[in-house]
Write a protein that holds these residues in place. Structure first.
Motif, PDB file in Angstrom:
ATOM      1  N   GLN B  96       0.866  -1.169   0.000  1.00 12.41           N
ATOM      2  CA  GLN B  96       0.000   0.000   0.000  1.00 12.41           C
ATOM      3  C   GLN B  96       0.910   1.230   0.000  1.00 12.41           C
ATOM      4  N   TRP B  98       1.450   3.767   1.889  1.00 11.71           N
ATOM      5  CA  TRP B  98       2.209   4.117   3.096  1.00 11.71           C
ATOM      6  C   TRP B  98       3.296   3.099   3.411  1.00 11.71           C
ATOM      7  N   GLN B  99       3.167   1.901   2.855  1.00 10.39           N
ATOM      8  CA  GLN B  99       4.162   0.873   3.156  1.00 10.39           C
ATOM      9  C   GLN B  99       5.432   1.057   2.328  1.00 10.39           C
ATOM     10  N   VAL B 140       1.085   8.787   1.056  1.00 12.11           N
ATOM     11  CA  VAL B 140       0.937   9.152   2.462  1.00 12.11           C
ATOM     12  C   VAL B 140       1.537  10.550   2.650  1.00 12.11           C
TER      13      VAL B 140
END
Lengths: 412, 412
Positions: B96, B98-99, B140
């Protein structure tokens, strides 16, 4: 300021209208001066749809990807709930598990919450946020992957937040209005309980009263979180629903709190087992290896070195149990004359912390069943519970008779 | 090892079957020895559904919550694609935003990618992962909130990853098989281009050829990312589709690369405007304040201190434009005799980097239109583009005539 945790299950957020209704409940609590943490499930049906897609794509799926996919439904409802609250001029924001963070183990698909550092959410409360809407069921592993807590995990999320924030109470909004003395569909005299002790709720939950996830009750008991179950479909007062609490918080109660049942039980008896030290271990070890959930176990007195061994398990595990036992016989691990299976039984239990101090509950129970001509096949007892196996056709009658016998239609 | 970026749009991952088909394309590239970064959109329709829910819940929504909700569709397809690749014995995992992390600005709903540190994904490639499946469209913010890049943002995600990982190429799989000299639905002689220069693609994209998001082309041009557009619904060879590339990589090309059109244009003329320094600024400042996207602007020669001012804008902004101009007149900011609106016009443009070195393209264009009896209402030119406004009823005819006149049905 006091923190209140409110959890809304899948049916309570199944549509935009229901999210609106839930938001109004939240507004009531905000108006009382609480800082509120709302835990939301996915819209009813969404998680099942995602699970279906995962299974179809990869039957032996990687649990890390299962979690990445199935956690997404809660993110949607968390955002929608925050938006709805903002529309009502309530400062709110959504939080996904990794943002809080909800720190869990790496056991994907069945992770355990290890810690919920409250600092991030507390800082936002200090800045004026009134409601933190948290996506339930999910967390983040030490490796930074998304984890899920297992089905029904949002109850556990809610209780864990209540513990981490020292909440005044954890309200579980669901599609029933509380915990009943027994199933109202079977017994029309069933009465909603105002309060029930954690231990009683645990016995009732694991016996099949599907109101609260067992894990969440255990967690609430450990951290002394006051847990309230109530309906999201009714106007609510402060003392609505059922409070699950420490037994000290229950002033006076019936000896028996409730009657539980489980319909799909099977009874299996190994006839004339060669009795020797370690025989129980050989039988139930073989069943455990075959993932059979053995519930009740009864061993008769041994005569001439042979005994009968009876146990119960869920109906749909009978074939697995039979195979496991036969295989153990073929290996020479156990010897017996015959295996008799009865798939027509049900389990009925009475539960109550009052049994600890009151004697004669078992006798009253057996008397009530005998008065209806119901034969008891197996009995087991624990400190606060007595369970019997009976013919399934008598199950409803037994529940009604016991409900009457222990006066459960009347409050203490 | 060489990194290849492959992006699959919503129609290419609309069902589990299509995800399977896309995964097979990925497998082909893995077999060639590439480390692959796959960027996925949400299943076709999913993001629209989520946007609908957000709008219904909160018409003036908090963009941060909009992003939290609308980003969830990509997470689902990323996980499912990773699972499908694993089923094909290809080591893959989902990421994802943010990862990764995909670091963006805080401009929620229209965030810009600021950086994509490649370390985390590179470390997994080093451990044997062959495919990183990244949820497109999302990132993010510095505050740790989820952001989205705006509709069609997955193209931008793909190009940004190609730049960050110095990819050999960025393949955009979509539901058309490349970039055409013009719209095949209007001109049956339209021909697929093997190559097109970034600058040409930019003009075509912003003129309405909806193959690639304009931002992604700008980004590809800046970082010299070789961008290929091709169909996810056909078996593909190494030179399938259209390569969008630096003009130096195009050996020989037609002077004009393509003919673009825009159907829903309106022409507005302010008659007899009192001409004075700053008058253009007063008019177009008022229109900008009203969020009118003014495209072409023509000012006639001033006579006796008065002039006519003509401009074009999208048809659905005409009312807003009229109100803005009238309000400016009422405030005394501008003076004019009349405002004439023509909502029956279309824009037709020829685009080609060859215009820089070839003269006479405009003359050829006007001659071709004149030969068909098509009257030109407004003309604007840029270094590599000539646009005209004409009556909408002649639009198809104009496109076909220009396609013929510049020999676009034949390769260079």
């Amino acid at each position: 300021m006091s923190v209140l945790v409110m959890k809304f299950g899948g049916t309570s957020v199944a549509t935009l209208d229901r999210i609106h209704r839930a938001a109004k409940r939240v507004a009531v609590e905000v108006a009382k001066g609480h800082e509120v943490i709302v835990i939301v499930s996915a819209m009813a049906g969404k998680t099942n749809e995602l699970v279906g897609w995962v299974n179809e794509t990869s039957p032996m799926y990687d649990a890390r990807e299962y979690d990445a996919v199935t956690s997404s439904g809660e993110n949607v409802t968390a955002g929608l709930m925050a938006l709805r609250l903002q529309e009502m001029d309530i400062p709110a924001r959504s939080w996904q598990g990794w943002q809080v963070p909800v720190q869990t183990t790496s056991a994907h698909g069945a992770a355990r919450i290890e810690d919920i550092p409250p600092e991030n959410i507390r800082a936002k409360f200090a800045e004026g946020m009134k409601v933190a809407v948290v996506a339930g069921f999910q967390g983040v592993s030490p490796e930074g992957r998304i984890t899920t807590l297992g089905r029904g995990g949002s109850d556990t999320t809610a209780v864990a937040f209540a513990a981490a924030f020292d909440a005044v109470r954890c309200d579980i909004y669901t599609d029933v209005d509380g915990v009943y003395t027994t199933d109202p569909r079977i017994c029309e005299k069933a009465r909603k309980l105002d309060r029930i002790a954690f231990e009683e709720m645990l016995e009732l939950a694991s016996l099949g009263a599907k109101v609260l996830q067992t894990r969440s009750v255990e967690l609430a008991m450990r951290y002394k979180v006051k847990l309230r179950v109530l309906s999201s479909f009714e106007e609510q007062s402060d003392d609505a629903g059922t409070l699950v609490c420490d037994e000290e918080d229950i002033m006076e109660s019936n000896v028996v709190a409730g009657v539980a049942y489980s319909r799909d039980e099977a009874k299996m008896t190994l006839i004339s087992v060669a009795d020797r030290p370690g025989i129980a271990s050989a039988i139930f070890g073989a069943l455990a290896d075959a993932s059979v959930n053995v519930d009740m176990i009864v061993q008769n007195i041994s005569e001439e070195g042979r005994t009968d061994m009876t146990f119960s398990c869920p109906n749909d595990q009978v074939m697995r149990a039979e195979k496991a036992v036969e295989a153990a016989r073929e290996r020479g691990d156990i010897r017996f004359n015959d295996l008799v299976t009865d798939t027509g039984v049900a389990k009925v239990s009475v539960v109550g912390i009052g049994m600890r101090s009151h004697t004669g509950v078992a006798a009253d129970m057996f008397k009530a069943l005998a008065a209806e001509g119901i034969n008891i096949k197996v009995i087991t007892t624990s400190e606060i519970k007595i369970s019997v196996l009976i013919d399934r056709k008598y199950m409803e009658l037994a529940v009604q008779a016991l409900h009457d016998a222990f006066g459960l239609d009347k409050a203490a």
